[in-house]
Motif scaffolding. Structure first.
Motif, short mmCIF file in Angstrom:
data_model
loop_
_atom_site.label_atom_id
_atom_site.label_comp_id
_atom_site.label_asym_id
_atom_site.label_seq_id
_atom_site.Cartn_x
_atom_site.Cartn_y
_atom_site.Cartn_z
N ARG A 192 0.69 -1.28 -0.13
CA ARG A 192 -0.17 0.10 -0.21
C ARG A 192 0.78 1.03 0.06
NH1 ARG A 192 0.33 2.25 4.84
NH2 ARG A 192 0.84 0.95 6.86
N ALA A 193 0.31 2.20 -0.54
CA ALA A 193 1.03 3.55 -0.64
C ALA A 193 1.29 3.94 1.08
CB ALA A 193 0.15 4.77 -1.28
N GLY A 194 2.43 4.53 1.29
CA GLY A 194 2.77 4.96 2.70
C GLY A 194 3.29 3.65 3.49
N HIS A 195 3.31 2.55 3.02
CA HIS A 195 3.80 1.33 3.65
C HIS A 195 5.44 1.70 4.20
CE1 HIS A 195 5.35 -2.49 4.36
NE2 HIS A 195 3.93 -3.19 4.39
N PRO A 213 4.10 -9.84 6.10
CA PRO A 213 2.77 -10.50 5.93
C PRO A 213 2.60 -10.62 4.32
CG PRO A 213 2.04 -8.33 7.00
CD PRO A 213 3.69 -8.70 7.03
N TRP A 214 2.04 -11.50 3.96
CA TRP A 214 1.97 -11.70 2.29
C TRP A 214 0.22 -12.09 1.97
CZ3 TRP A 214 5.05 -11.68 -1.87
CH2 TRP A 214 6.73 -10.92 -1.61
N VAL A 215 -0.15 -11.51 0.91
CA VAL A 215 -1.59 -11.94 0.22
C VAL A 215 -1.06 -12.62 -1.06
CG1 VAL A 215 -3.70 -11.41 -0.55
CG2 VAL A 215 -2.75 -9.81 1.34
N VAL A 254 -4.42 -5.77 0.17
CA VAL A 254 -2.84 -4.96 0.26
C VAL A 254 -3.14 -3.54 0.67
CG1 VAL A 254 -1.11 -4.42 -1.07
CG2 VAL A 254 -1.88 -6.52 -1.35
N GLN A 255 -4.15 -2.91 -0.03
CA GLN A 255 -4.66 -1.53 0.56
C GLN A 255 -4.83 -1.08 1.92
OE1 GLN A 255 -6.77 0.56 -2.95
NE2 GLN A 255 -6.70 -1.42 -3.72
N GLN A 256 -5.52 -2.28 2.52
CA GLN A 256 -5.91 -2.01 3.90
C GLN A 256 -5.04 -2.62 5.04
OE1 GLN A 256 -8.89 -0.26 4.29
NE2 GLN A 256 -8.89 0.22 2.28
N SER A 257 -3.86 -3.25 4.44
CA SER A 257 -3.20 -3.60 5.58
C SER A 257 -1.58 -3.73 5.03
CB SER A 257 -3.37 -5.15 5.43
OG SER A 257 -2.83 -5.91 4.17
N HIS A 271 -3.35 1.16 -10.31
CA HIS A 271 -3.46 1.52 -8.82
C HIS A 271 -2.18 2.26 -8.40
CE1 HIS A 271 -6.41 -1.57 -9.00
NE2 HIS A 271 -7.10 -1.31 -7.87
N ILE A 272 -1.03 1.99 -9.18
CA ILE A 272 0.17 2.71 -8.91
C ILE A 272 0.12 3.97 -9.07
CG2 ILE A 272 2.76 2.67 -9.49
CD1 ILE A 272 2.41 -0.52 -9.57
N ARG A 273 -0.43 4.12 -10.43
CA ARG A 273 -0.27 5.59 -11.10
C ARG A 273 -1.49 6.50 -10.22
NH1 ARG A 273 -1.21 3.69 -17.16
NH2 ARG A 273 0.80 3.71 -17.81
N ALA A 274 -2.57 5.72 -9.59
CA ALA A 274 -3.20 6.58 -8.85
C ALA A 274 -2.85 6.57 -7.40
CB ALA A 274 -4.63 5.73 -8.54
N GLY A 275 -1.67 6.30 -6.89
CA GLY A 275 -1.22 6.42 -5.82
C GLY A 275 -1.92 5.35 -4.52
N LEU A 276 -2.45 4.44 -5.11
CA LEU A 276 -3.10 3.65 -4.00
C LEU A 276 -2.09 2.44 -3.62
CD1 LEU A 276 -6.53 3.03 -5.91
CD2 LEU A 276 -5.86 4.59 -3.73
N LEU A 277 -1.14 2.04 -4.54
CA LEU A 277 -0.16 1.17 -4.43
C LEU A 277 1.23 1.55 -4.61
CD1 LEU A 277 -1.86 -2.12 -5.83
CD2 LEU A 277 -1.92 -1.27 -3.53
N ALA A 278 2.21 0.86 -4.18
CA ALA A 278 3.54 1.35 -4.64
C ALA A 278 4.31 0.00 -5.20
CB ALA A 278 4.30 2.02 -3.41
N GLN A 279 5.09 0.16 -5.97
CA GLN A 279 5.75 -1.04 -6.48
C GLN A 279 7.30 -0.72 -5.91
OE1 GLN A 279 6.26 -1.03 -11.06
NE2 GLN A 279 7.29 -2.88 -10.94
#
Length: 328
Positions: A192-195, A213-215, A254-257, A271-279
């Protein structure tokens, strides 16, 4: 001599098929293979058991061998029966497709196009292609069937699909289908972004992430097999794991944990472009076998399917360029 041992000229057998077989014969054989008993098969077809038994006797007399073995708990398909069932399903699938398309065109539409796709791997490519085709044919019904590659191959073989986007891993399937590569499939490790892991710096190794932790996708998926092989090579396995079948479920988890996930780049790009996830930058480059356009060798594409295939090829180049730009 047993009927199964009778030598039959294939040309005579085909002649019998053409001249004598009817839709209800095919439907009965397919229903028996699906339901396993005459009672359930005939009930599904809204006919009496006596009618079904007589029809099966007629079909077996035509082909000169038993298609089913009668057992105490039901009916088992014979080896020759398996061939006949495959033929029946293929013909019934084509008839259903024809009926749908004919009905739609009779009502003023442009028919129906059914596309099988491994939506977890190529959602943007398939969606872009559907949108393009719908702009050109707004009244044509496009139906997407999202399954695994094995399931898609089975549906395509039965005539339930016009074409498919997936993989052909079985060498025997390549004899029956054309496979045209469309794109490679790079994988991305995301959080998630900010992780706490979402920070610039040196690339991370997979070993450094095992304690997190993994999903995970199910073990049968190509991405999971790649990840399991990498874990095995590292000599360790993650112990804090959630396994989810749904790609969308994984994205939400992933976004909630604080979990880490390995997914196709095409799935997480937006999701990466929208800033919801980070690669995450990784020391290991992981990818799975590319997907492609799958069509039957023995059946030409309809005009609508050929149009979709052409658009798919064009859009594959756009997706490939975007993936390369995002992964560099």
């Amino acid at each position: 001599m047993l009927r199964s041992q009778i030598a039959i000229d294939p040309r005579d057998l085909m002649s019998n098929f053409i001249q004598t077989l009817r839709f209800r014969h095919l439907a009965l054989v397919e229903s028996l293979a699906t339901h396993g008993t005459m009672h359930r098969a005939t009930e599904a077809l809204n006919m009496t058991q006596s009618t079904g038994s007589k029809m099966l006797m007629d079909v077996e007399a035509m082909v000169g061998c038993p298609l089913f073995v009668r057992e105490p708990r039901g009916m088992r398909v014979t080896e020759m029966g398996e061939l006949f069932v495959a033929h029946a399903r293929e013909q019934l699938g084509r008839l259903r497709r024809f009926e749908e398309g004919f009905s739609a065109m009779r009502q003023g539409g442009y028919g129906t196009l059914v596309v099988g796709a491994i939506m977890g791997s190529a959602p943007d490519l398939v969606a872009r292609t559907v949108a393009e085709v719908k702009r050109a044919r707004p009244h044509m019904t496009v139906r997407l069937v999202g399954e695994t590659s094995d399931q898609i191959i089975s549906l395509l073989e039965r005539g339930d699909l016009d074409l498919a986007v997936g993989r052909v891993s079985d060498p025997r399937a390549r004899e029956a289908f054309r496979f045209e590569p469309l794109a490679d499939e790079p994988l991305a490790v995301v959080v998630r972004a900010g992780h706490t892991l979402d920070s610039p710096g040196r690339p991370l190794s997979l070993t450094a992430l095992i304690a997190h932790p993994w999903v995970l996708q199910p073990t049968s998926t190509p991405a999971r097999r790649v990840l399991d092989a990498a874990f095995a090579e590292a000599g360790r396995q993650p112990t804090d794991v959630v396994e989810a079948v749904s790609i969308f479920g994984i994205l939400h988890l992933v976004q909630q944990s604080d979990a880490v996930a390995l997914l196709p780049l095409a799935v997480v790009r937006d999701h990466i472009r929208a800033g919801l996830l980070a690669q995450l930058q990784m020391t290991e480059m992981m990818s799975i076998a590319g997907f492609g356009l799958i069509t039957r060798r023995d059946a030409p594409l309809s005009e609508a399917a050929a149009m979709f295939a052409a658009a798919l090829r064009r859009n594959a180049h756009v997706s490939e360029e975007a993936s390369e730009a995002l992964s560099t």
